[in-house]
Design a protein around this motif. Structure first.
Motif, short mmCIF file in Angstrom:
data_model
loop_
_atom_site.label_atom_id
_atom_site.label_comp_id
_atom_site.label_asym_id
_atom_site.label_seq_id
_atom_site.Cartn_x
_atom_site.Cartn_y
_atom_site.Cartn_z
N PHE A 182 13.72 6.30 -13.05
CA PHE A 182 12.59 5.36 -13.03
C PHE A 182 12.79 4.34 -11.90
O PHE A 182 11.85 4.02 -11.17
CB PHE A 182 12.49 4.65 -14.38
CG PHE A 182 11.33 3.71 -14.50
CD1 PHE A 182 10.12 4.14 -15.02
CD2 PHE A 182 11.44 2.38 -14.10
CE1 PHE A 182 9.04 3.27 -15.13
CE2 PHE A 182 10.38 1.50 -14.20
CZ PHE A 182 9.17 1.95 -14.73
N LEU A 183 14.01 3.84 -11.75
CA LEU A 183 14.30 2.85 -10.71
C LEU A 183 14.34 3.49 -9.32
O LEU A 183 13.73 2.98 -8.37
CB LEU A 183 15.62 2.15 -11.01
CG LEU A 183 15.71 1.37 -12.32
CD1 LEU A 183 17.14 0.94 -12.59
CD2 LEU A 183 14.78 0.16 -12.29
N ILE A 184 15.06 4.60 -9.21
CA ILE A 184 15.26 5.22 -7.90
C ILE A 184 13.94 5.71 -7.32
O ILE A 184 13.68 5.59 -6.12
CB ILE A 184 16.29 6.36 -8.02
CG1 ILE A 184 17.66 5.79 -8.39
CG2 ILE A 184 16.38 7.14 -6.72
CD1 ILE A 184 18.68 6.85 -8.77
N ALA A 185 13.08 6.28 -8.18
CA ALA A 185 11.81 6.82 -7.70
C ALA A 185 10.90 5.74 -7.13
O ALA A 185 9.97 6.04 -6.37
CB ALA A 185 11.09 7.55 -8.83
N ARG A 186 11.14 4.48 -7.48
CA ARG A 186 10.31 3.38 -6.99
C ARG A 186 10.90 2.69 -5.77
O ARG A 186 10.33 1.71 -5.29
CB ARG A 186 10.10 2.37 -8.14
CG ARG A 186 9.11 2.87 -9.16
CD ARG A 186 9.22 2.17 -10.50
NE ARG A 186 8.14 2.62 -11.39
CZ ARG A 186 8.12 3.80 -12.00
NH1 ARG A 186 9.14 4.65 -11.83
NH2 ARG A 186 7.10 4.15 -12.78
N MET A 187 11.99 3.18 -5.26
CA MET A 187 12.59 2.60 -4.06
C MET A 187 11.92 3.19 -2.84
O MET A 187 12.43 4.12 -2.20
CB MET A 187 14.10 2.84 -4.07
CG MET A 187 14.82 2.12 -5.19
SD MET A 187 16.62 2.36 -5.15
CE MET A 187 17.11 1.38 -6.57
N ASP A 188 10.76 2.67 -2.51
CA ASP A 188 9.93 3.20 -1.43
C ASP A 188 9.86 2.28 -0.21
O ASP A 188 9.11 2.54 0.72
CB ASP A 188 8.52 3.47 -1.94
CG ASP A 188 7.90 2.24 -2.61
OD1 ASP A 188 8.48 1.13 -2.52
OD2 ASP A 188 6.83 2.39 -3.24
N GLY A 189 10.61 1.19 -0.21
CA GLY A 189 10.57 0.23 0.88
C GLY A 189 9.43 -0.74 0.79
O GLY A 189 9.37 -1.70 1.57
N GLU A 190 8.52 -0.54 -0.15
CA GLU A 190 7.37 -1.43 -0.34
C GLU A 190 7.63 -2.42 -1.47
O GLU A 190 7.23 -3.58 -1.39
CB GLU A 190 6.11 -0.61 -0.64
CG GLU A 190 5.72 0.36 0.46
CD GLU A 190 5.29 -0.36 1.73
OE1 GLU A 190 4.73 -1.47 1.63
OE2 GLU A 190 5.53 0.18 2.82
N ARG A 191 8.28 -1.97 -2.51
CA ARG A 191 8.52 -2.82 -3.67
C ARG A 191 9.90 -3.45 -3.60
O ARG A 191 10.88 -2.80 -3.23
CB ARG A 191 8.38 -2.00 -4.96
CG ARG A 191 6.95 -1.68 -5.32
CD ARG A 191 6.87 -0.77 -6.52
NE ARG A 191 6.99 0.64 -6.13
CZ ARG A 191 6.53 1.65 -6.84
NH1 ARG A 191 5.92 1.43 -8.00
NH2 ARG A 191 6.66 2.89 -6.41
N SER A 192 9.96 -4.70 -3.94
CA SER A 192 11.25 -5.40 -3.99
C SER A 192 11.94 -5.08 -5.32
O SER A 192 11.33 -4.56 -6.26
CB SER A 192 11.04 -6.91 -3.86
OG SER A 192 10.37 -7.40 -5.01
N LEU A 193 13.23 -5.41 -5.39
CA LEU A 193 13.95 -5.21 -6.65
C LEU A 193 13.34 -6.04 -7.77
O LEU A 193 13.34 -5.61 -8.93
CB LEU A 193 15.43 -5.57 -6.47
CG LEU A 193 16.26 -4.65 -5.57
CD1 LEU A 193 17.72 -5.06 -5.62
CD2 LEU A 193 16.10 -3.19 -5.95
N ALA A 194 12.81 -7.20 -7.43
CA ALA A 194 12.16 -8.02 -8.45
C ALA A 194 10.95 -7.29 -9.03
O ALA A 194 10.73 -7.26 -10.25
CB ALA A 194 11.73 -9.37 -7.86
N GLU A 195 10.16 -6.66 -8.16
CA GLU A 195 8.97 -5.94 -8.63
C GLU A 195 9.36 -4.69 -9.42
O GLU A 195 8.77 -4.38 -10.47
CB GLU A 195 8.10 -5.56 -7.43
CG GLU A 195 7.48 -6.77 -6.73
CD GLU A 195 6.87 -6.41 -5.39
OE1 GLU A 195 5.86 -7.04 -5.02
OE2 GLU A 195 7.38 -5.50 -4.71
#
Length: 413
Positions: free
Chosen positions: A52-65
């Protein structure tokens, strides 16, 4: 605790372009995702929360988001220690792109202490690779199966009796050229009639199986036609392998090697598809696995037409009849759901599982002993594993019955 406190909150991590993520897969009683770096071949498994976390690491979303989304999904927030552990794993594997916005200091992502071993996910049994003790998402697991730049595998030693030999320098480029030439066959308007014709052909084979069996027996007495039939069957196996590569290319896959492999007296062609498990949809993965057997059957269509309608001499007519039966058996055997056959890959995709045969064996032993552990398997696993065992037993029983009927016919005809 905040979603991503401190200096990490603004960091916008991005995975490298050739990082591949699989759909959720059953792995025994667990659900895992496979992650692979297509550049190096290294791969590992993670649980649903890490995915869930890794799939959202797209360079657009921050870790906070990302942390806020995670809290909304799982009802808990992650602290710096969790983020450092996850980023440390991804950084150690070389999966994070360089130049991401507001990247953290190197010291914020220490290298995890994990033992790693090279190899593809399917070759790594559950628990064989090191597990992150307190996973990044709090409950999943992340097992490493290869370092960022693994040493190339030691090539198999070639001998007269066994070995392999690549036939082309760039298998992916070769497959791309083949796809440009014959890719039109994969269009629904062309493929659907071909599949309908193969089904009609197999119906004819079933109805006239006794006649075809006698043709096979007669073929054994004609060395010239027997040799020609064997050559045609070998060509069919070569097309089988190339079909896997072309269909994989059609769905965005990459072919790493095309070559010959021999285990004398057998000499066969092979085609290695690197990222089959990471295709976008299950339908594409099943299509790639089934492509070889379908190609075997399509190859038989012109011979079936000649056998049915052309004015042939008796010997040639008999040889085509034998080819039709032997080629059909060759294709259908590949669809038996046992490893390492194509049918097993199809069954694994239908079940949504990795290591399906081994996991089924473990589950059935637990269930037959009425072990409480069997009740701990997710509902999907409790359905998929017995269904696979039952379907495999049914297929093998049908194959055995067909073999017995064929022998009886040959002895009594």
């Amino acid at each position: 605790m905040s979603a991503a406190p401190g200096a990490l909150a603004a960091y916008r991590p991005a995975l490298r372009p050739r990082v591949l993520l699989s759909d959720p897969l059953l792995d025994g009683a667990a659900t895992v995702h496979l992650i692979k770096d297509a550049e190096t071949g290294s791969s590992f498994k993670v649980g649903p929360k890490e995915h869930f976390l890794i799939a959202r690491m797209d360079g657009e979303r921050s870790l906070a988001e990302i942390g806020e989304e995670y809290a909304g999904e799982y009802g808990r927030r992650l602290g710096d220690a969790h983020w450092k552990r996850l980023l440390g794993l991804l950084g150690a594997k070389g999966l994070l792109a360089a130049g991401a916005d507001a990247s953290p200091e190197p010291s914020t992502a220490p290298r995890p202490r994990a033992a790693v071993s090279p190899g593809a996910p399917a070759a790594v049994p559950p628990g064989a690779a090191a597990s992150m003790g307190s996973s990044a998402a709090g409950s999943g697991r992340a097992t490493a199966s290869g370092p960022p730049a693994p040493a190339p595998p030691v090539p198999e030693k070639r001998t007269l009796l066994r070995g392999s030999l690549p036939l082309v320098a760039d298998a992916d480029a070769t497959t791309a050229r083949l796809h440009r030439a014959v890719g039109f066959l994969l269009a629904p308007a062309v493929l659907a009639p071909l599949l309908a014709l193969t089904l009609a052909m197999e119906a004819v084979v079933l109805v006239r199986a006794g006649e075809l069996l006698l043709a096979v027996r007669g073929l054994l007495a004609n060395p010239v036609l027997l040799t020609g039939t064997a050559v045609l069957l070998w060509v069919s196996t070569a097309l089988h392998e190339l079909a896997h590569g072309v269909v994989a290319r059609h769905h965005g896959g990459r072919v790493s090697e095309i070559g010959l492999r021999w285990r004398l007296p057998a000499v066969i062609m092979y085609c290695t598809v690197d990222d089959y498990l990471y295709f976008g949809t299950r339908r594409h993965r099943i299509a790639t696995a089934a492509a070889g057997a379908v190609m075997n059957l399509i190859f038989l269509l012109p011979f079936c037409a000649l056998w049915l309608f052309a004015p042939l001499d008796d010997a040639t007519h008999e040889a085509f009849a034998a080819l039709l039966l032997l080629g059909s058996v060759q294709a259908l055997v590949m669809l038996v759901p046992l490893p390492p056959l194509d049918g097993y890959r199809i069954a694994s995709q239908l079940a949504g599982a990795t290591g399906l045969a081994a996991s089924t064996g473990v589950y059935l032993r637990l269930a037959l002993r009425r072990s409480p552990e069997a009740a701990g398997y997710p509902r999907r696993a409790r359905i998929a594993y017995p269904a696979y065992a039952g379907a495999t037993a049914l297929v093998l029983a049908c194959a055995l019955a067909a073999a017995v009927a064929g022998v009886h016919h040959l002895l009594t005809a």
